[in-house]
Write an enzyme that holds these catalytic residues in place. Sequence first.
Site, mmCIF file in Angstrom:
data_model
loop_
_atom_site.group_PDB
_atom_site.id
_atom_site.type_symbol
_atom_site.label_atom_id
_atom_site.label_comp_id
_atom_site.label_asym_id
_atom_site.label_seq_id
_atom_site.Cartn_x
_atom_site.Cartn_y
_atom_site.Cartn_z
ATOM 1 N NE ARG A 295 15.909 61.590 19.709
ATOM 2 C CZ ARG A 295 17.114 61.033 19.664
ATOM 3 N NH1 ARG A 295 17.316 59.911 19.052
ATOM 4 N NH2 ARG A 295 18.108 61.599 20.252
ATOM 5 N NE ARG B 142 26.669 61.321 17.998
ATOM 6 C CZ ARG B 142 25.600 60.719 18.503
ATOM 7 N NH1 ARG B 142 25.500 59.396 18.486
ATOM 8 N NH2 ARG B 142 24.608 61.435 19.013
ATOM 9 C CE LYS C 104 19.062 56.190 22.404
ATOM 10 N NZ LYS C 104 19.917 57.018 23.299
ATOM 11 N NE ARG D 272 23.148 64.389 21.937
ATOM 12 C CZ ARG D 272 24.248 63.648 22.106
ATOM 13 N NH1 ARG D 272 25.441 64.242 22.221
ATOM 14 N NH2 ARG D 272 24.173 62.354 22.137
ATOM 15 N NE ARG E 167 28.779 58.855 21.261
ATOM 16 C CZ ARG E 167 27.459 58.980 21.351
ATOM 17 N NH1 ARG E 167 26.684 57.930 21.391
ATOM 18 N NH2 ARG E 167 26.909 60.188 21.405
#
Length: 231
Positions: A99, A171, A24, A182, A138
């Site tokens: 969400r 992160r 996203k 998550r 990431r």
Amino acid sequence: MPDAVPVVALGRPVIFLGPPGAGKGTQARQVAQSYGVPHLSTGDMFRDHVGRGTPLGRRAKPIMERGELVPDDLVMSMVEERISRPDCANGFVLDGFPRTLPQARKLDEILGTRPNGEPLVVHFVVDPAQLMRRLTGRRTCAVGGEIYNIHDHPPKVAGRCDHDGGELMQRADDREEVIAERMAAYERQTRPLVDYYRGRGVLRDLDGMAAPAEVTRRIFGLLAAQPEKSR
Ligand code: AP5
Ligand code: MG
């Protein structure tokens, strides 16, 4: 970089919906820049508050570190203020919001008062086995927010952003145990939005398994095929 470039204004809200690691943020940066509209990532907004140590950031930090969702009222006031700004008049890309069903219903109320407020929802569909690899790999530039992946999209110089030389950070919520929480939060609280928007006829499925530039091309195709609508 995709071949296709937008030739029309975005003109309305576009919602990027999908699980953690679906792409996203990668796509929202690209699409918002191409159309010249704001990219509104609620995750980035909260990380900014956490980094600055604001009262909102202090409330959100432990929740985000557990991989849970921040309460709806805190999210809504932040988003409502942001999308009321003049730069959102010609459309914007929402990344990671809404969400929950209460967030979606409240957003409907807000958008219902605006011309051209009917959103287009792009639903990222990615093989779950890919998501963990994408998230643990990431790295994000601390300066400009550029998104990398140590496996599939590494920087030219390890640990440094190709664009501005900024330090690449991992992160805090990209640890395996937090990622699992998550994902569970997504299934429990966010996936119901797929049916909510599909039932309204405003959702389009996007195959997010291709290379990023190809995914961008597909999104441009979806946006071009969905002319601006008024409520
Ligand atoms: P948020 O920041 O929104 O995180 P998320 O939804 O978990 O999504 P991610 O940012 O992890 O994934 P992404 O889909 O953006 O993937 P990306 O493009 O980076 O939210 C964080 C937290 O904030 C939440 O847990 C919650 O606590 C709070 N929060 C935020 N919004 C909230 C809300 N509305 N309500 C309540 N709480 C909220 O890509 C991932 C990796 O994959 C990168 O390395 C990238 O290079 C790679 N990649 C991307 N595309 C491809 C591709 N096509 N092929 C191969 N690799 C790819
Ligand atoms: Mg993101």
